[in-house]
Write a protein that holds these residues in place. Structure first.
Motif, PDB file in Angstrom:
ATOM      1  N   GLN A 108       0.790  -1.223   0.000  1.00  0.00           N
ATOM      2  CA  GLN A 108       0.000   0.000   0.000  1.00  0.00           C
ATOM      3  C   GLN A 108       0.823   1.275   0.000  1.00  0.00           C
ATOM      4  OE1 GLN A 108      -2.760  -0.194   3.250  1.00  0.00           O
ATOM      5  NE2 GLN A 108      -3.963  -1.841   2.341  1.00  0.00           N
ATOM      6  N   HIS A 109       2.051   1.226   0.482  1.00  0.00           N
ATOM      7  CA  HIS A 109       2.772   2.483   0.635  1.00  0.00           C
ATOM      8  C   HIS A 109       3.297   3.000  -0.698  1.00  0.00           C
ATOM      9  CE1 HIS A 109       5.424   5.557   2.225  1.00  0.00           C
ATOM     10  NE2 HIS A 109       6.391   5.043   1.522  1.00  0.00           N
ATOM     11  N   GLN A 110       3.003   4.246  -0.978  1.00  0.00           N
ATOM     12  CA  GLN A 110       3.606   4.949  -2.107  1.00  0.00           C
ATOM     13  C   GLN A 110       4.254   6.231  -1.614  1.00  0.00           C
ATOM     14  OE1 GLN A 110       0.573   5.457  -5.041  1.00  0.00           O
ATOM     15  NE2 GLN A 110       0.606   3.323  -5.675  1.00  0.00           N
ATOM     16  N   ALA A 111       3.468   7.098  -1.024  1.00  0.00           N
ATOM     17  CA  ALA A 111       3.987   8.304  -0.412  1.00  0.00           C
ATOM     18  C   ALA A 111       3.123   8.584   0.814  1.00  0.00           C
ATOM     19  CB  ALA A 111       3.930   9.480  -1.381  1.00  0.00           C
ATOM     20  N   MET A 112       3.737   8.737   1.959  1.00  0.00           N
ATOM     21  CA  MET A 112       2.995   8.895   3.185  1.00  0.00           C
ATOM     22  C   MET A 112       2.262  10.237   3.200  1.00  0.00           C
ATOM     23  SD  MET A 112       4.294   8.700   7.133  1.00  0.00           S
ATOM     24  CE  MET A 112       4.940   7.053   6.881  1.00  0.00           C
ATOM     25  N   ARG A 113       0.972  10.174   3.436  1.00  0.00           N
ATOM     26  CA  ARG A 113       0.173  11.385   3.491  1.00  0.00           C
ATOM     27  C   ARG A 113       0.436  12.140   4.776  1.00  0.00           C
ATOM     28  NH1 ARG A 113      -3.673   7.580   1.600  1.00  0.00           N
ATOM     29  NH2 ARG A 113      -4.578   7.479   3.698  1.00  0.00           N
ATOM     30  N   ALA A 114       0.010  13.393   4.796  1.00  0.00           N
ATOM     31  CA  ALA A 114       0.275  14.260   5.949  1.00  0.00           C
ATOM     32  C   ALA A 114      -0.399  13.736   7.208  1.00  0.00           C
ATOM     33  CB  ALA A 114      -0.203  15.682   5.639  1.00  0.00           C
ATOM     34  N   GLU A 115      -1.646  13.241   7.075  1.00  0.00           N
ATOM     35  CA  GLU A 115      -2.335  12.746   8.264  1.00  0.00           C
ATOM     36  C   GLU A 115      -1.643  11.525   8.845  1.00  0.00           C
ATOM     37  OE1 GLU A 115      -4.787  11.577   4.544  1.00  0.00           O
ATOM     38  OE2 GLU A 115      -3.675  13.307   5.340  1.00  0.00           O
ATOM     39  N   ARG A 116      -1.040  10.687   7.980  1.00  0.00           N
ATOM     40  CA  ARG A 116      -0.300   9.534   8.498  1.00  0.00           C
ATOM     41  C   ARG A 116       0.955   9.983   9.234  1.00  0.00           C
ATOM     42  NH1 ARG A 116      -0.366   4.559   4.126  1.00  0.00           N
ATOM     43  NH2 ARG A 116      -2.635   4.260   4.058  1.00  0.00           N
ATOM     44  N   LYS A 117       1.629  10.976   8.697  1.00  0.00           N
ATOM     45  CA  LYS A 117       2.812  11.497   9.380  1.00  0.00           C
ATOM     46  C   LYS A 117       2.435  12.053  10.753  1.00  0.00           C
ATOM     47  CE  LYS A 117       5.295  12.723   5.138  1.00  0.00           C
ATOM     48  NZ  LYS A 117       5.918  13.835   4.359  1.00  0.00           N
ATOM     49  N   ILE A 118       1.331  12.782  10.808  1.00  0.00           N
ATOM     50  CA  ILE A 118       0.892  13.339  12.084  1.00  0.00           C
ATOM     51  C   ILE A 118       0.531  12.224  13.060  1.00  0.00           C
ATOM     52  CG2 ILE A 118      -0.892  14.740  13.194  1.00  0.00           C
ATOM     53  CD1 ILE A 118      -1.017  16.416  10.646  1.00  0.00           C
ATOM     54  N   LEU A 119      -0.166  11.203  12.553  1.00  0.00           N
ATOM     55  CA  LEU A 119      -0.547  10.085  13.414  1.00  0.00           C
ATOM     56  C   LEU A 119       0.672   9.349  13.945  1.00  0.00           C
ATOM     57  CD1 LEU A 119      -2.684   8.202  14.609  1.00  0.00           C
ATOM     58  CD2 LEU A 119      -2.685   6.938  12.435  1.00  0.00           C
TER      59      LEU A 119
END
Length: 258
Positions: A108-119
Motif C-alpha cells: 500500500q505504501h507509495q507516499a505517506m500522506r500528511a495525516e499519516r505522518k501526524i498520526l
C-alpha cells in the motif's frame, strides 16, 4: 436472345481443403459460461470480511481469557505469571507484529500522506512519554525500570528495520531532509556510545559490551533492509518477468541455451 448463366455455388469443402469451419456460437457460449464459473469460484474462495472480523474477535477473546486465567487464576499451563510485565510482552510480540504488518506496508505504501505522518508522530511522542512515566513513577507493571539503552536497542532495532523496509526502498520519498535526519541520529548514537564507554554512563548499558556483542545487535537490523529484502525482490522480479510459452514452462534465454 438472352442466355442466363447458371449460378455457381462454392463448395467450401473443395475451395479450402485444409480449412475447418467451426461454429463460433457454441464456443462463445462455452467461453462465457467458463468465465462466469471461474469468476464465481474466485468469489466463493475469497474469505468474506465478516468471516475475517469474526475470526479476529474470536482470537482476541481467547487471548483475553488466557491472560485472565494466567494472571488471576494461576493457570500453570498458560506459562503466564504475575511476574510477566509489559516489557516481556513487547519482547515476545514486537517482531511477529512487524512481520505481519510488512506485506501491507509493501503493498500500500507509495507516499505517506500528511495525516499519516501526524498520526505516527503523535504515537511516537505518546510512547516516549509513556516510557518516561514508566521510569519516573515508577510503574512496576511495565517492567521498564532497570532496562538500559542497550536493552531498548535490542528490543526496537529489528522491528523498526522490518517496518521501514518499504520506506527505505521508495527512492522518490527519500529526500535530503531524510538523509540529514539519519546522519544526525547516527551522530547522536556515536556520541552516546563514546560517553557510555568513556564517562561511563551506566544508564546506556554500553559498558562491558564487546565488538561481538555489537555485531550480534546490529547484524539483523542492518542486513534485513539492505541485503535480504533487495535480494529477494530482485529474485522475484527476475522469476516473474521471464517469458513463458503456452504450457506454462519458462522459455530458455539465449544465454541459457549455450
Amino acid at each position: 436472345m438472352i442466355m442466363s448463366l447458371p449460378s455457381i455455388t462454392a463448395d467450401r469443402d473443395r475451395t479450402h481443403p485444409g480449412t475447418q469451419f467451426v461454429d463460433t456460437t457454441a464456443g462463445t457460449g462455452a467461453t462465457a459460461s467458463a468465465a462466469v464459473s471461474a469468476g464465481s469460484g474466485h468469489q466463493v474462495g475469497r474469505p468474506s470480511g465478516r468471516a475475517t472480523a469474526a475470526l479476529t474477535v474470536a482470537v482476541l477473546i481467547a487471548f483475553g481469557v488466557i491472560l485472565w486465567g494466567g494472571y488471576t487464576q494461576g493457570w500453570a499451563w498458560t506459562g503466564i505469571t504475575a511476574k510477566d510485565t509489559l516489557w516481556h510482552w513487547l519482547q515476545l510480540l514486537l517482531v511477529p507484529i512487524a512481520f505481519a504488518a510488512l506485506p501491507t506496508l509493501l503493498r500500500q505504501h507509495q507516499a505517506m500522506r500528511a495525516e499519516r505522518k501526524i498520526l505516527m508522530g503523535g504515537l511516537t511522542v505518546a510512547f516516549v512519554a509513556f516510557v518516561i512515566i514508566g521510569y519516573a513513577a515508577p510503574l512496576n507493571w511495565t517492567g521498564f525500570t532497570g532496562n538500559t539503552l542497550w536493552d531498548w536497542l535490542s528490543l526496537l532495532l529489528l522491528p523498526i528495520a522490518i517496518t521501514s523496509v518499504r520506506f527505505l526502498r521508495a527512492e522518490r520519498t527519500i529526500t535530503a531532509v531524510h538523509y540529514g535526519i539519519g546522519a544526525a541520529l547516527l551522530a547522536m548514537l556515536g556520541l552516546l556510545i563514546a560517553c557510555g564507554y568513556l564517562v561511563p554512563w551506566s544508564w546506556t548499558g554500553f559498558t562491558g559490551n564487546t565488538f561481538v556483542d555489537w555485531v550480534q545487535l546490529l547484524v539483523l537490523p542492518v542486513l534485513f533492509p539492505t541485503v535480504v529484502v533487495p535480494a529477494t525482490a530482485a529474485w522475484l522480479t527476475a522469476t516473474t518477468s521471464r517469458p513463458k510459452h503456452r504450457g506454462g514452462q519458462p522459455v530458455a534465454t539465449p544465454v541459457e541455451r549455450l
